[in-house]
Design an enzyme around this catalytic site. Structure first.
Site, PDB file in Angstrom:
ATOM      1  N   GLY A  15      -2.250  55.088  23.226  1.00 26.03           N
ATOM      2  CA  GLY A  15      -2.397  53.802  22.542  1.00 26.03           C
ATOM      3  C   GLY A  15      -1.912  52.593  23.319  1.00 26.03           C
ATOM      4  O   GLY A  15      -1.588  51.568  22.714  1.00 26.03           O
ATOM      5  N   ASN A  17      -3.649  50.569  25.205  1.00 24.94           N
ATOM      6  CA  ASN A  17      -4.575  49.439  25.031  1.00 24.94           C
ATOM      7  C   ASN A  17      -4.406  48.801  23.653  1.00 24.94           C
ATOM      8  O   ASN A  17      -4.482  47.577  23.520  1.00 24.94           O
ATOM      9  CB  ASN A  17      -6.025  49.898  25.238  1.00 24.94           C
ATOM     10  CG  ASN A  17      -6.406  49.912  26.711  1.00 24.94           C
ATOM     11  OD1 ASN A  17      -6.513  48.855  27.337  1.00 24.94           O
ATOM     12  ND2 ASN A  17      -6.568  51.097  27.276  1.00 24.94           N
ATOM     13  N   ARG A  68     -18.686  65.876  11.693  1.00 26.04           N
ATOM     14  CA  ARG A  68     -18.538  64.560  12.327  1.00 26.04           C
ATOM     15  C   ARG A  68     -18.844  63.400  11.368  1.00 26.04           C
ATOM     16  O   ARG A  68     -18.052  62.466  11.230  1.00 26.04           O
ATOM     17  CB  ARG A  68     -19.452  64.490  13.561  1.00 26.04           C
ATOM     18  CG  ARG A  68     -19.239  63.245  14.412  1.00 26.04           C
ATOM     19  CD  ARG A  68     -20.113  63.261  15.652  1.00 26.04           C
ATOM     20  NE  ARG A  68     -19.927  64.475  16.434  1.00 26.04           N
ATOM     21  CZ  ARG A  68     -18.908  64.701  17.266  1.00 26.04           C
ATOM     22  NH1 ARG A  68     -17.974  63.793  17.431  1.00 26.04           N
ATOM     23  NH2 ARG A  68     -18.817  65.834  17.945  1.00 26.04           N
ATOM     24  N   MET A  93     -11.083  59.663  21.475  1.00 24.25           N
ATOM     25  CA  MET A  93     -11.739  60.755  22.183  1.00 24.25           C
ATOM     26  C   MET A  93     -12.723  61.517  21.296  1.00 24.25           C
ATOM     27  O   MET A  93     -12.868  62.733  21.411  1.00 24.25           O
ATOM     28  CB  MET A  93     -10.689  61.729  22.749  1.00 24.25           C
ATOM     29  CG  MET A  93      -9.686  61.070  23.670  1.00 24.25           C
ATOM     30  SD  MET A  93     -10.481  60.273  25.081  1.00 24.25           S
ATOM     31  CE  MET A  93     -10.851  61.719  26.071  1.00 24.25           C
ATOM     32  N   ARG A  94     -13.368  60.823  20.407  1.00 24.20           N
ATOM     33  CA  ARG A  94     -14.352  61.438  19.517  1.00 24.20           C
ATOM     34  C   ARG A  94     -15.660  60.690  19.650  1.00 24.20           C
ATOM     35  O   ARG A  94     -15.663  59.452  19.666  1.00 24.20           O
ATOM     36  CB  ARG A  94     -13.923  61.263  18.046  1.00 24.20           C
ATOM     37  CG  ARG A  94     -12.802  62.069  17.591  1.00 24.20           C
ATOM     38  CD  ARG A  94     -13.158  63.473  17.254  1.00 24.20           C
ATOM     39  NE  ARG A  94     -14.122  63.632  16.170  1.00 24.20           N
ATOM     40  CZ  ARG A  94     -14.821  64.747  16.007  1.00 24.20           C
ATOM     41  NH1 ARG A  94     -14.695  65.743  16.854  1.00 24.20           N
ATOM     42  NH2 ARG A  94     -15.658  64.867  14.996  1.00 24.20           N
ATOM     43  N   ASN A 110     -15.702  49.110  22.933  1.00 20.86           N
ATOM     44  CA  ASN A 110     -14.962  50.196  23.592  1.00 20.86           C
ATOM     45  C   ASN A 110     -14.506  49.721  24.961  1.00 20.86           C
ATOM     46  O   ASN A 110     -15.159  48.895  25.589  1.00 20.86           O
ATOM     47  CB  ASN A 110     -15.877  51.417  23.757  1.00 20.86           C
ATOM     48  CG  ASN A 110     -15.166  52.597  24.400  1.00 20.86           C
ATOM     49  OD1 ASN A 110     -14.004  52.869  24.101  1.00 20.86           O
ATOM     50  ND2 ASN A 110     -15.843  53.293  25.301  1.00 20.86           N
ATOM     51  N   HIS A 112     -13.726  51.257  28.706  1.00 24.44           N
ATOM     52  CA  HIS A 112     -14.006  52.473  29.482  1.00 24.44           C
ATOM     53  C   HIS A 112     -13.485  52.268  30.904  1.00 24.44           C
ATOM     54  O   HIS A 112     -13.709  51.218  31.504  1.00 24.44           O
ATOM     55  CB  HIS A 112     -15.512  52.740  29.492  1.00 24.44           C
ATOM     56  CG  HIS A 112     -15.870  53.999  30.195  1.00 24.44           C
ATOM     57  ND1 HIS A 112     -15.606  55.254  29.655  1.00 24.44           N
ATOM     58  CD2 HIS A 112     -16.430  54.226  31.403  1.00 24.44           C
ATOM     59  CE1 HIS A 112     -16.007  56.184  30.496  1.00 24.44           C
ATOM     60  NE2 HIS A 112     -16.505  55.586  31.575  1.00 24.44           N
ATOM     61  N   SER A 139     -14.543  48.543  32.050  1.00 24.19           N
ATOM     62  CA  SER A 139     -15.594  47.786  31.358  1.00 24.19           C
ATOM     63  C   SER A 139     -15.310  47.760  29.865  1.00 24.19           C
ATOM     64  O   SER A 139     -14.859  48.757  29.302  1.00 24.19           O
ATOM     65  CB  SER A 139     -16.963  48.470  31.540  1.00 24.19           C
ATOM     66  OG  SER A 139     -17.234  48.755  32.896  1.00 24.19           O
ATOM     67  N   ASP A 148     -20.879  55.681  25.990  1.00 27.47           N
ATOM     68  CA  ASP A 148     -20.534  54.687  27.018  1.00 27.47           C
ATOM     69  C   ASP A 148     -21.754  53.924  27.531  1.00 27.47           C
ATOM     70  O   ASP A 148     -21.873  53.637  28.722  1.00 27.47           O
ATOM     71  CB  ASP A 148     -19.816  55.368  28.197  1.00 27.47           C
ATOM     72  CG  ASP A 148     -18.529  56.060  27.770  1.00 27.47           C
ATOM     73  OD1 ASP A 148     -17.885  55.576  26.817  1.00 27.47           O
ATOM     74  OD2 ASP A 148     -18.178  57.093  28.376  1.00 27.47           O
ATOM     75  N   GLU A 177      -7.093  47.015  32.386  1.00 26.80           N
ATOM     76  CA  GLU A 177      -7.608  47.211  31.020  1.00 26.80           C
ATOM     77  C   GLU A 177      -6.781  46.402  30.023  1.00 26.80           C
ATOM     78  O   GLU A 177      -7.314  45.793  29.096  1.00 26.80           O
ATOM     79  CB  GLU A 177      -7.545  48.693  30.625  1.00 26.80           C
ATOM     80  CG  GLU A 177      -8.479  49.585  31.411  1.00 26.80           C
ATOM     81  CD  GLU A 177      -8.376  51.046  30.974  1.00 26.80           C
ATOM     82  OE1 GLU A 177      -8.169  51.314  29.789  1.00 26.80           O
ATOM     83  OE2 GLU A 177      -8.501  51.930  31.849  1.00 26.80           O
TER      84      GLU A 177
HETATM   85  C1  GRF Z   1      -7.929  54.235  28.795  1.00 28.09           C
HETATM   86  O1  GRF Z   1      -8.040  54.468  30.166  1.00 28.09           O
HETATM   87  C2  GRF Z   1      -9.275  53.828  28.229  1.00 28.09           C
HETATM   88  O2  GRF Z   1     -10.048  53.083  29.120  1.00 28.09           O
HETATM   89  C3  GRF Z   1      -9.918  55.155  27.983  1.00 28.09           C
HETATM   90  O3  GRF Z   1      -8.906  55.997  27.549  1.00 28.09           O
HETATM   91  C4  GRF Z   1      -7.648  55.520  28.032  1.00 28.09           C
HETATM   92  C5  GRF Z   1      -6.799  55.296  26.830  1.00 28.09           C
HETATM   93  O4  GRF Z   1      -5.498  54.924  27.148  1.00 28.09           O
HETATM   94  N1  GRF Z   1     -11.019  55.005  27.054  1.00 28.09           N
HETATM   95  P1  GRF Z   1      -4.539  54.354  26.014  1.00 28.09           P
HETATM   96  O5  GRF Z   1      -4.525  55.393  24.886  1.00 28.09           O
HETATM   97  O6  GRF Z   1      -5.085  53.048  25.545  1.00 28.09           O
HETATM   98  O7  GRF Z   1      -3.199  54.237  26.648  1.00 28.09           O
END
Ligand code: GRF
Length: 211
Positions: A15, A17, A68, A93-94, A110, A112, A139, A148, A177
């Protein structure tokens, strides 16, 4: 001052980000967005602890054993309960069901860790190094049903150094990011509020069979 766009963040792990989004907002309360909910498909996700510490409401449920589309309906119910208008995937991650993505069309972003359209999916940094790339990056894109794949809104580049490993490169990309995602969400939220970004109307609670 216009009402900030109500953002819900979906996470699966650390988490960082999500935390960057929260801290960016906290540094200036006039930002055009605010985090209303952090939701995870893993009740053990470390980011949930961070969110609680930041005073952001959380929701979690394991996706295991849940179909899902059904799981996405549970997530949606939580989002609607918190009157979320914009969903930020941050290490979620889903794969989302096409039904969910269509109902929230234009309302899911999102981040990425690659320069899309390069390296969709996992293990992006290793793949960039193996390809001999000299530049990597991250991105932010609008989420569409394909992985993606939606329109890219913003990118940041990171130069690859000769002795980079996937882990070292990942750290430098992650630092970018943390700057790129808040800025992009801020711009997107401004567009939503000023009306120059047209997106689908918000889903209505319990209204799942219209599409
Ligand atoms: C990040 O690298 C993001 O770009 C990718 O998964 C990672 C998540 O990291 N989708 P965090 O959970 O935000 O630390």
């Amino acid at each position: 001052m216009v009402d900030p766009v109500r953002v819900g963040v979906l996470i699966s792990g650390r988490g960082s980000n999500m935390q960057a989004l929260a801290e960016h907002r906290r540094r200036d309360p006039v930002r055009p967005y605010s985090l209303q909910l952090v939701a995870a498909n893993d009740p053990e996700a470390r980011g949930l602890v961070v969110a609680r510490r930041l005073g952001i409401p959380t929701w979690s449920h394991s996706h295991r054993g849940v179909a899902r589309a059904e799981f996405d309906r549970m997530v949606e119910a939580a989002l609607l309960e918190h009157r979320v208008e914009l969903v930020a995937l941050a290490g979620y991650m889903r794969l989302l069901s096409a039904e969910f993505v269509e109902r929230w069309a234009g309302r899911i972003l999102n981040i990425h860790p690659s320069l899309l359209p390069l390296y969709k999916g996992l293990d992006t940094h290793r793949r960039a190094l193996l390809a001999g790339d000299v530049v990597a990056g991250c991105s932010v894109h609008v989420v569409t049903p394909a992985l993606d794949d939606g329109p890219v809104l913003a990118q940041a580049e990171v130069r690859i150094r000769p002795r980079d490993t996937p882990e070292i490169l990942a750290d430098r990309v992650l630092a970018e990011e943390h700057k790129l995602y808040p800025r992009t969400i801020e711009a997107y939220a401004t567009g939503l509020r000023q009306g120059w970004l047209q997106v689908t109307p918000l889903p209505v609670r319990g209204d799942h069979h219209i599409i």
